[in-house]
Design a protein around this motif. Structure first.
Motif, PDB file in Angstrom:
ATOM      1  N   ILE A 171      21.478  23.902 125.591  1.00  0.00           N
ATOM      2  CA  ILE A 171      20.669  24.308 124.448  1.00  0.00           C
ATOM      3  C   ILE A 171      20.634  25.825 124.391  1.00  0.00           C
ATOM      4  CG2 ILE A 171      18.367  24.233 123.424  1.00  0.00           C
ATOM      5  CD1 ILE A 171      17.987  21.587 125.046  1.00  0.00           C
ATOM      6  N   SER A 172      20.924  26.374 123.228  1.00  0.00           N
ATOM      7  CA  SER A 172      20.771  27.820 123.035  1.00  0.00           C
ATOM      8  C   SER A 172      19.656  28.029 122.013  1.00  0.00           C
ATOM      9  CB  SER A 172      22.081  28.467 122.575  1.00  0.00           C
ATOM     10  OG  SER A 172      22.315  28.222 121.215  1.00  0.00           O
ATOM     11  N   GLU A 173      18.855  29.041 122.263  1.00  0.00           N
ATOM     12  CA  GLU A 173      17.754  29.359 121.352  1.00  0.00           C
ATOM     13  C   GLU A 173      17.763  30.854 121.062  1.00  0.00           C
ATOM     14  OE1 GLU A 173      14.219  28.057 123.374  1.00  0.00           O
ATOM     15  OE2 GLU A 173      14.428  26.014 122.600  1.00  0.00           O
ATOM     16  N   ARG A 174      17.411  31.192 119.842  1.00  0.00           N
ATOM     17  CA  ARG A 174      17.242  32.593 119.453  1.00  0.00           C
ATOM     18  C   ARG A 174      16.199  32.649 118.354  1.00  0.00           C
ATOM     19  NH1 ARG A 174      19.644  33.466 114.586  1.00  0.00           N
ATOM     20  NH2 ARG A 174      21.335  32.081 114.012  1.00  0.00           N
ATOM     21  N   ARG A 175      15.628  33.798 118.191  1.00  0.00           N
ATOM     22  CA  ARG A 175      14.626  33.962 117.130  1.00  0.00           C
ATOM     23  C   ARG A 175      15.310  33.908 115.775  1.00  0.00           C
ATOM     24  NH1 ARG A 175       9.815  34.303 117.641  1.00  0.00           N
ATOM     25  NH2 ARG A 175       9.288  35.652 115.918  1.00  0.00           N
ATOM     26  N   SER A 176      14.624  33.352 114.833  1.00  0.00           N
ATOM     27  CA  SER A 176      15.134  33.269 113.472  1.00  0.00           C
ATOM     28  C   SER A 176      15.301  34.671 112.899  1.00  0.00           C
ATOM     29  CB  SER A 176      14.148  32.472 112.617  1.00  0.00           C
ATOM     30  OG  SER A 176      14.478  32.578 111.260  1.00  0.00           O
ATOM     31  N   PRO A 177      16.349  34.898 112.130  1.00  0.00           N
ATOM     32  CA  PRO A 177      16.531  36.221 111.528  1.00  0.00           C
ATOM     33  C   PRO A 177      15.379  36.597 110.595  1.00  0.00           C
ATOM     34  CG  PRO A 177      18.372  34.765 110.949  1.00  0.00           C
ATOM     35  CD  PRO A 177      17.444  33.996 111.816  1.00  0.00           C
ATOM     36  N   LEU A 178      14.685  35.609 110.094  1.00  0.00           N
ATOM     37  CA  LEU A 178      13.540  35.870 109.220  1.00  0.00           C
ATOM     38  C   LEU A 178      12.246  36.033 110.008  1.00  0.00           C
ATOM     39  CD1 LEU A 178      14.378  33.243 106.469  1.00  0.00           C
ATOM     40  CD2 LEU A 178      14.913  35.676 106.470  1.00  0.00           C
ATOM     41  N   GLY A 179      12.347  35.898 111.339  1.00  0.00           N
ATOM     42  CA  GLY A 179      11.173  36.085 112.180  1.00  0.00           C
ATOM     43  C   GLY A 179      10.219  34.909 112.195  1.00  0.00           C
ATOM     44  N   ARG A 180      10.655  33.779 111.673  1.00  0.00           N
ATOM     45  CA  ARG A 180       9.792  32.597 111.635  1.00  0.00           C
ATOM     46  C   ARG A 180      10.352  31.509 112.542  1.00  0.00           C
ATOM     47  NH1 ARG A 180       8.989  32.172 105.169  1.00  0.00           N
ATOM     48  NH2 ARG A 180       7.895  34.139 104.930  1.00  0.00           N
ATOM     49  N   GLY A 181       9.892  31.479 113.751  1.00  0.00           N
ATOM     50  CA  GLY A 181      10.290  30.418 114.670  1.00  0.00           C
ATOM     51  C   GLY A 181      11.579  30.693 115.398  1.00  0.00           C
ATOM     52  N   ILE A 182      12.112  29.622 115.967  1.00  0.00           N
ATOM     53  CA  ILE A 182      13.284  29.705 116.816  1.00  0.00           C
ATOM     54  C   ILE A 182      14.407  28.856 116.218  1.00  0.00           C
ATOM     55  CG2 ILE A 182      14.167  29.048 119.087  1.00  0.00           C
ATOM     56  CD1 ILE A 182      11.632  29.984 120.276  1.00  0.00           C
ATOM     57  N   VAL A 183      15.611  29.396 116.273  1.00  0.00           N
ATOM     58  CA  VAL A 183      16.799  28.654 115.858  1.00  0.00           C
ATOM     59  C   VAL A 183      17.394  28.047 117.122  1.00  0.00           C
ATOM     60  CG1 VAL A 183      19.093  28.799 114.839  1.00  0.00           C
ATOM     61  CG2 VAL A 183      17.239  30.214 113.933  1.00  0.00           C
ATOM     62  N   ARG A 184      17.495  26.732 117.133  1.00  0.00           N
ATOM     63  CA  ARG A 184      17.964  26.008 118.313  1.00  0.00           C
ATOM     64  C   ARG A 184      19.304  25.350 118.004  1.00  0.00           C
ATOM     65  NH1 ARG A 184      13.483  22.707 119.344  1.00  0.00           N
ATOM     66  NH2 ARG A 184      12.667  24.360 120.613  1.00  0.00           N
ATOM     67  N   LYS A 185      20.219  25.422 118.973  1.00  0.00           N
ATOM     68  CA  LYS A 185      21.508  24.738 118.882  1.00  0.00           C
ATOM     69  C   LYS A 185      21.719  23.927 120.143  1.00  0.00           C
ATOM     70  CE  LYS A 185      24.140  28.065 116.179  1.00  0.00           C
ATOM     71  NZ  LYS A 185      25.201  29.053 116.255  1.00  0.00           N
ATOM     72  N   LEU A 186      22.311  22.767 119.975  1.00  0.00           N
ATOM     73  CA  LEU A 186      22.737  21.947 121.096  1.00  0.00           C
ATOM     74  C   LEU A 186      24.256  21.985 121.088  1.00  0.00           C
ATOM     75  CD1 LEU A 186      22.362  19.871 123.376  1.00  0.00           C
ATOM     76  CD2 LEU A 186      22.249  18.103 121.591  1.00  0.00           C
ATOM     77  N   ILE A 187      24.842  22.428 122.199  1.00  0.00           N
ATOM     78  CA  ILE A 187      26.289  22.549 122.306  1.00  0.00           C
ATOM     79  C   ILE A 187      26.781  21.502 123.302  1.00  0.00           C
ATOM     80  CG2 ILE A 187      28.206  24.076 122.913  1.00  0.00           C
ATOM     81  CD1 ILE A 187      25.841  26.310 122.275  1.00  0.00           C
ATOM     82  N   ILE A 188      27.687  20.654 122.847  1.00  0.00           N
ATOM     83  CA  ILE A 188      28.208  19.577 123.684  1.00  0.00           C
ATOM     84  C   ILE A 188      29.724  19.657 123.698  1.00  0.00           C
ATOM     85  CG2 ILE A 188      28.420  17.072 123.951  1.00  0.00           C
ATOM     86  CD1 ILE A 188      25.754  16.799 122.482  1.00  0.00           C
TER      87      ILE A 188
END
Length: 158
Positions: A121-138
């Motif tokens: 799982i990779s997480e980063r802050r949203s470019p708009l500053g609202r929450g976290i953008v999460r990706k699951l890489i398989i």
């Protein structure tokens, strides 16, 4: 001027393929006795067919494998709120069911990797500053799948 509606090949094929039966064959084949499956059919008009699969080996991991009755199949991970989709472009009605079933099997095998504890799982802050953008890489069978909330990619060769 009279307009005539001509159904697309995908619509014609969708009416002849029983996606519920296909899910009923592929899900138990891929997800063996180590996983719990349940029917996840809903009134959702886009994804009317689906199965919920929960892992007994990795607590808190589950996926929903869904189909629209046409060329689209989706895998959704509820606890991460990420998804990926496959699209079968087979136009030949005779081959469509075979190709669609193979695409569904491939999607299920990717989700099996996640249910067995794989993926990162990779997480980063949203470019708009609202929450976290999460990706699951398989990584599965030599391909890289990226599942996200509003975006997904896969399969891409490693």
């Amino acid at each position: 001027m009279e307009r005539v509606y001509v159904a697309s090949v995908c619509e014609a094929v969708a009416t002849t393929i029983d996606m519920r039966a296909m899910l009923g064959r592929v899900i138990p084949e891929v997800f063996d006795e180590h996983l719990v499956t349940a029917d996840a059919n809903t009134d959702h008009k886009i994804w009317p067919y689906g199965s919920l699969v929960e892992s007994r080996m990795s607590e808190g991991r589950s996926v929903i494998i869904g189909a629209d009755g046409g060329p689209f199949m989706i895998a959704y991970v509820p606890e991460l709120s990420v998804q990926t989709m496959v699209f079968d472009e087979e136009d030949d009605e005779e081959d469509a069911e075979v190709y669609r079933e193979e695409a569904l099997r491939k999607l299920c095998l990717v989700m099996l990797v996640y249910l067995e504890g794989g993926g990162r799982i990779s997480e980063r802050r949203s470019p708009l500053g609202r929450g976290i953008v999460r990706k699951l890489i398989i990584e599965s069978d030599g391909f890289d799948w990226r599942l996200a909330r509003n975006f997904s990619s896969g399969p891409k060769p490693l």
